[in-house]
Design a protein around this motif. Structure first.
Motif, PDB file in Angstrom:
ATOM      1  N   ILE A  68       2.055  -3.943  -2.215  1.00 43.93           N
ATOM      2  CA  ILE A  68       1.244  -4.172  -1.358  1.00 43.93           C
ATOM      3  C   ILE A  68       0.037  -5.527  -1.605  1.00 43.93           C
ATOM      4  O   ILE A  68      -0.252  -6.545  -0.780  1.00 43.93           O
ATOM      5  CB  ILE A  68      -0.294  -3.270  -2.173  1.00 43.93           C
ATOM      6  CG1 ILE A  68      -1.482  -3.662  -1.737  1.00 43.93           C
ATOM      7  CG2 ILE A  68      -0.432  -3.234  -3.832  1.00 43.93           C
ATOM      8  CD1 ILE A  68      -1.419  -3.213   0.288  1.00 43.93           C
ATOM      9  N   ASN A  74      -1.053   2.233  -2.297  1.00 43.50           N
ATOM     10  CA  ASN A  74      -0.540   1.547  -1.272  1.00 43.50           C
ATOM     11  C   ASN A  74       0.245   1.273  -0.378  1.00 43.50           C
ATOM     12  O   ASN A  74       0.277   0.571   0.204  1.00 43.50           O
ATOM     13  CB  ASN A  74      -0.031   1.171  -2.943  1.00 43.50           C
ATOM     14  CG  ASN A  74      -0.410   0.851  -4.744  1.00 43.50           C
ATOM     15  OD1 ASN A  74      -1.292   0.079  -4.404  1.00 43.50           O
ATOM     16  ND2 ASN A  74       0.636   0.791  -5.417  1.00 43.50           N
ATOM     17  N   LEU A  95      -3.139   0.929   2.368  1.00 41.51           N
ATOM     18  CA  LEU A  95      -3.353  -0.110   2.423  1.00 41.51           C
ATOM     19  C   LEU A  95      -1.793  -1.169   3.026  1.00 41.51           C
ATOM     20  O   LEU A  95      -1.999  -2.107   4.200  1.00 41.51           O
ATOM     21  CB  LEU A  95      -4.107  -0.677   0.996  1.00 41.51           C
ATOM     22  CG  LEU A  95      -4.882   0.751   0.354  1.00 41.51           C
ATOM     23  CD1 LEU A  95      -5.332  -0.604  -0.189  1.00 41.51           C
ATOM     24  CD2 LEU A  95      -6.236   0.055   1.684  1.00 41.51           C
ATOM     25  N   THR A  96      -0.619  -0.803   2.714  1.00 45.37           N
ATOM     26  CA  THR A  96       0.252  -1.367   2.799  1.00 45.37           C
ATOM     27  C   THR A  96       0.144  -1.381   4.657  1.00 45.37           C
ATOM     28  O   THR A  96       0.840  -2.497   5.290  1.00 45.37           O
ATOM     29  CB  THR A  96       1.397  -1.184   1.902  1.00 45.37           C
ATOM     30  OG1 THR A  96       1.034  -1.949   1.086  1.00 45.37           O
ATOM     31  CG2 THR A  96       2.195  -2.633   2.622  1.00 45.37           C
TER      32      THR A  96
END
Length: 362
Positions: A101, A133, A136-137
């Motif tokens: 991330i 993570n 959001l990534t």
């Protein structure tokens, strides 16, 4: 197309190794390897580079340990300097660790395209830092390389464009085949292997004790090998649970190198773990796996593979363990064939060619 490949933690190294082996065979994509240093001791990092024949990183950020916020911030600050120096067209991130991330955000803020290998996996459990993570990534990723069809469905639900989602299979399995060739002939045994490191299991004394009690019962029938993550060892000592493991049939050790560990679990009759990668690898070799979690972001290992969710309660673990002998109808999921890295490189070359044409037409 100039590309930076990011690795930072033990599972990342396993995933980038096949990609780098394939990249060496072509000249369309120039690349450099960035090691964030998220895992930085020998067992957790350097031994993987040596055994998997990963070249020395072009850039080593050496961020070390810290809280999630501290580690993520350190990676972003140092990776930004690398991006400004290298001026890559694309950054490739893998998996779901803090390095994933942090580098994705940094690249995107610099208007660099992001490709995520192992995109779209979801557990729905936001108490897991990895789930945060992952989500959001993928929220800022440009190109999604997925391991199983459930990931495609997840990305569609999140509004991602179909033309940017690529079902390529599981790159972990590429490395599994590679590692088995290096290990050579192995003989099946009846032993059991356990690994655990997740805070929900090892930081909670009751959960940890419940799991260890199950291991004690299993050790009455079979030898149990327990390579300990540093976090797990620390918590066992902190909770004064060492005596539970004083058993001639329970073999504890520090973390093993990739090939040492592969040799150990690939010859076992059962793996007990809270690892995401091991759920996949055991599925590929049709070895029964008991996952000591309440959920998994890899549902294909449950529906097609050899994986079963058992939670952390002693009796639940033992109940499922006793029934394993009658359930051997395991399958290997689609495209888990050891050729995922080849498919990824082909797609990246197509992306590079398309971009070159678009720039020429401007």
């Amino acid at each position: 197309m100039h590309t930076l490949i990011v690795a930072g933690a033990r599972p990342n190294f396993v995933k980038i190794a096949p990609l780098i082996r394939e990249l060496k065979k072509q000249r369309t994509i120039t690349w450099k390897l960035v090691h964030t240093g998220q895992h930085y001791d020998y067992q957790m990092s350097q031994s993987f580079f040596e055994e998997l024949e990963i070249p020395s990183p072009h850039h080593h950020l050496q961020v070390g340990s810290g809280s999630h916020a501290e580690q993520t911030a350190k990676i972003m600050m140092t990776f930004e300097k690398i991006c400004l120096e290298e001026k890559p067209r694309m950054v490739i991130v893998v998996g779901d660790v803090n390095s994933t991330i942090a580098c994705a955000i940094t690249a995107k803020k610099l208007h660099i395209e992001v490709a995520h290998i192992e995109a779209g996996l979801r557990s729905g459990d936001f108490s897991m830092p990895e789930e945060v993570n992952r989500v959001l990534t993928d929220a800022i990723t440009d190109y999604f390389f997925v391991t199983e069809k459930s990931a495609i469905e997840n990305l569609h639900k999140e509004g991602k464009k179909a033309q940017h989602i690529f079902f390529v299979g599981n790159i972990m399995i590429d490395n599994l085949h590679y590692g088995l060739q290096k290990v050579g002939n192995t003989t099946k045994d009846s032993h059991v292997v356990i690994t655990m490191h997740r805070p929900s299991n090892v930081d909670d004394k009751d959960n940890l004790q419940q799991i260890l009690q199950a291991i004690i019962e299993i050790a009455k029938q079979k030898k149990v090998y327990f390579p300990m993550h540093p976090r797990t060892q620390k918590k066992i000592e902190e909770f004064s649970l060492q005596k539970l493991l004083e058993n001639d049939n329970i073999m504890t050790s520090p973390p093993l190198s990739y090939l040492e560990f592969l040799r150990l679990w690939s010859t076992s009759s059962l793996v007990i773990t809270d690892s995401g990668g091991l759920q996949e690898e055991t599925t590929a070799l049709r070895i029964p796996c008991l996952t000591i979690r309440e959920n998994t972001e890899r549902p294909v290992t449950l529906t097609h593979g050899s994986n079963t969710l058992v939670g952390t309660a002693t009796q639940k673990i033992l109940d499922v363990y006793q029934k394993l002998e009658n359930n051997q109808n395991y399958q290997v999921p689609e495209l888990w064939d050891g050729k995922t890295a080849q498919r990824i490189i082909t797609i990246l070359q197509e992306i590079s060619a398309k971009t070159s044409l678009e720039r020429k037409s401007i």
